[in-house]
Design an enzyme around this catalytic site. Structure first.
Site, PDB file in Angstrom:
ATOM      1  N   GLY A  99       0.869  -1.300  -0.061  1.00  0.00           N
ATOM      2  CA  GLY A  99      -0.075   0.081   0.038  1.00  0.00           C
ATOM      3  C   GLY A  99       0.737   1.342   0.119  1.00  0.00           C
ATOM      4  O   GLY A  99       0.348   2.328  -0.670  1.00  0.00           O
ATOM      5  N   GLU A 154       3.497   4.093   6.179  1.00  0.00           N
ATOM      6  CA  GLU A 154       2.490   3.325   6.064  1.00  0.00           C
ATOM      7  C   GLU A 154       1.459   3.909   5.069  1.00  0.00           C
ATOM      8  O   GLU A 154       1.477   5.043   4.879  1.00  0.00           O
ATOM      9  CB  GLU A 154       1.779   2.944   7.121  1.00  0.00           C
ATOM     10  N   ASP A 212      -5.392   1.959  10.796  1.00  0.00           N
ATOM     11  CA  ASP A 212      -6.580   1.668  10.910  1.00  0.00           C
ATOM     12  C   ASP A 212      -6.922   1.234  12.555  1.00  0.00           C
ATOM     13  O   ASP A 212      -6.809   2.046  13.298  1.00  0.00           O
ATOM     14  CB  ASP A 212      -7.157   0.610   9.974  1.00  0.00           C
ATOM     15  N   ASP A 214      -5.517  -0.543  -2.049  1.00  0.00           N
ATOM     16  CA  ASP A 214      -6.444  -1.579  -2.536  1.00  0.00           C
ATOM     17  C   ASP A 214      -7.694  -1.896  -1.808  1.00  0.00           C
ATOM     18  O   ASP A 214      -7.786  -1.860  -0.635  1.00  0.00           O
ATOM     19  CB  ASP A 214      -5.592  -2.418  -3.100  1.00  0.00           C
ATOM     20  N   ARG A 221      -5.341  -0.006  -6.995  1.00  0.00           N
ATOM     21  CA  ARG A 221      -4.175   0.758  -6.474  1.00  0.00           C
ATOM     22  C   ARG A 221      -3.578   1.942  -7.428  1.00  0.00           C
ATOM     23  O   ARG A 221      -2.791   2.676  -7.024  1.00  0.00           O
ATOM     24  CB  ARG A 221      -3.074  -0.166  -6.319  1.00  0.00           C
TER      25      ARG A 221
END
Ligand code: IMP
Ligand code: MG
Length: 172
Positions: A41, A96, A100, A156, A162
């Site tokens: 990511g 990152e 979350d 994604d 992405r």
């Protein structure tokens, strides 16, 4: 069919990434930090971020995989790729895509601390606070969101989206 609702266009992301790059360059002046991107990511964010920095940096990557549903991560985290550079006594910034629950980040910080770096800080594209379970200090964040599932700019859903240059809420 899932619906994509635009939240941040390419230009706004670029302005935020440039601001973070400037701030990190000032904060790390003279310290040659090691920026460690969390795959997959964070790869778009990291590649834009380093080109907005005005100090020498070293790059590495980590990749984890967690067992869980498609939109949440559960407790069990394992490595797909560990770090490949020596970070002992070095200044490390973990990069990152999105924080979350904080479980991944908390696991990765503990892992990195095991190599005795001089410092570990956290930089994330998105700080999503709704489901936070682990108390972690986020040193640099481009954008804060209260909730929702986000895709694009490296992020994604099931490996899709992405490639999108902007960020979108995925409604399904
Ligand atoms: P955490 O361990 O719950 O903080 O999960 C972090 C990881 O879950 C992120 O690095 C992403 O890979 C994934 N994730 C969490 N929320 C989203 C989202 O809204 N869009 C895409 N990936 C997400
Ligand atoms: Mg991730």
């Amino acid at each position: 069919m899932p619906e994509l609702i635009p939240i941040l266009p390419e230009e706004s992301i670029a302005a935020m990434v440039a601001a973070i790059g400037r701030k990190m360059s000032l904060d790390y002046e003279g310290r040659n930090p090691i920026l460690i991107g969390v795959l997959k990511g964070a790869f778009v964010f990291l590649s834009d971020l380093i080109r907005q920095m005005t100090i020498p940096v070293i790059i590495d990557f980590l990749q984890t995989s967690s067992y869980g549903s498609e939109t949440t991560s559960c407790g069990a985290i394992r490595f797909v790729k560990e770090i490949g550079v020596n970070i002992k006594d070095q200044h490390v910034v973990l990069v990152e895509d999105i924080v979350d629950t904080g479980k991944t980040l908390s696991f990765l910080i503990d892992y990195l601390q095991g190599f005795c770096p001089a410092s570990v800080k956290v930089c994330t594209l998105i700080d999503k606070q709704e489901r936070r379970e682990k108390e972690i200090e986020i040193d640099y964040a481009c954008h804060c969101l209260s909730k929702g599932f986000v895709v694009g700019y490296g992020l994604d859903f099931n490996e899709k989206y992405r490639y999108l240059p902007g960020l979108y809420h995925l409604k399904y």
